[in-house]
Design a protein around this motif. Structure first.
Motif, short mmCIF file in Angstrom:
data_model
loop_
_atom_site.label_atom_id
_atom_site.label_comp_id
_atom_site.label_asym_id
_atom_site.label_seq_id
_atom_site.Cartn_x
_atom_site.Cartn_y
_atom_site.Cartn_z
N UNK A 20 -4.87 -2.59 5.54
CA UNK A 20 -4.51 -1.99 3.97
C UNK A 20 -2.51 -2.76 4.20
N UNK A 21 -2.34 -2.54 5.19
CA UNK A 21 -0.70 -2.93 4.75
C UNK A 21 -0.80 -3.96 4.05
N UNK A 22 -1.22 -4.76 5.13
CA UNK A 22 -0.71 -6.05 5.26
C UNK A 22 -1.82 -6.67 4.10
N UNK A 23 -2.64 -5.98 3.91
CA UNK A 23 -2.76 -7.13 2.21
C UNK A 23 -1.87 -5.97 1.19
N UNK A 24 -1.10 -6.04 1.40
CA UNK A 24 -0.73 -4.76 -0.15
C UNK A 24 -1.38 -3.80 -0.56
N UNK A 25 -2.15 -2.86 0.11
CA UNK A 25 -3.33 -2.55 -0.77
C UNK A 25 -2.60 -0.64 -0.09
N UNK A 26 -1.58 -0.17 -0.97
CA UNK A 26 -0.61 0.83 -0.59
C UNK A 26 -1.39 2.08 -1.26
N UNK A 27 -1.99 1.80 -2.37
CA UNK A 27 -3.21 2.65 -2.70
C UNK A 27 -3.73 3.45 -1.83
N UNK A 28 -4.61 2.55 -1.09
CA UNK A 28 -5.39 3.26 -0.17
C UNK A 28 -4.86 3.30 1.06
N UNK A 29 -3.67 3.51 1.35
CA UNK A 29 -3.19 4.67 2.51
C UNK A 29 -4.02 5.92 2.54
N UNK A 30 -3.65 5.78 3.63
CA UNK A 30 -3.50 7.61 4.28
C UNK A 30 -2.22 7.67 4.30
N UNK A 31 -1.12 8.11 4.02
CA UNK A 31 0.05 8.64 4.31
C UNK A 31 0.32 9.47 4.40
#
Length: 149
Positions: A20-31
């Motif tokens: 997810x980080x590599x794909x820059x899908x920050x809104x889907x991260x388990x922050x």
């Protein structure tokens, strides 16, 4: 979803989060869990510093207090721990700000370890750490048995 995966399959969770980080899908991260894991990762480096100091100080104590039993094994252990600490600090320079804290936190365990390994009475060992950070990490420093406090 991320929380359940984090709790049930940490390995897969880590790969999912890195993708997810590599794909820059920050809104889907388990922050929340990412923050927790990053902090834990930093703490592991500090724990390694403390563990190496514990072993190093214990062997310096043994070198000093039980000088008649000095061995190449003790010498090697002291050198290996010094080298490991040096490498750890070169790779993680931010740890340098915590070396005095690590010295304090590793002292009692190091003392107890030296007592157990020498089988000498507690009274043969100083109550407070007799070594400075500079001494402990100095490859030329080898404690003198006459100077035990």
């Amino acid at each position: 979803m991320e929380t359940r995966l984090y709790e049930e399959d940490f390995f897969t969770w880590t790969y999912q989060q890195s993708n997810l980080l590599r794909q820059r899908q920050f809104d889907q991260l388990d922050v929340a869990h990412l923050v927790e894991e990053l902090e834990d990762l930093g703490n592991r480096h500090y724990d390694q510093l403390e563990s190496r100091l514990t072993q190093l100080i214990a062997h310096l104590l043994k070198w000093q207090v039980q000088h008649w039993r000095r061995s190449n094994s003790w010498r090697a252990s002291i050198r290996v721990q010094r080298t490991g600490i040096d490498k750890l600090l070169r790779r993680n320079p931010g740890l340098k700000s915590r070396v005095e804290e690590a010295m304090i936190e590793s002292w009692l365990e190091a003392r107890d370890l030296a007592i157990a390994e020498t089988d000498l009475p507690d009274e043969n060992f100083p109550k407070n750490c007799p070594y400075s950070w500079q001494e402990v990490t100095n490859p030329e420093f080898w404690p003198d048995p006459k100077k035990i406090v």
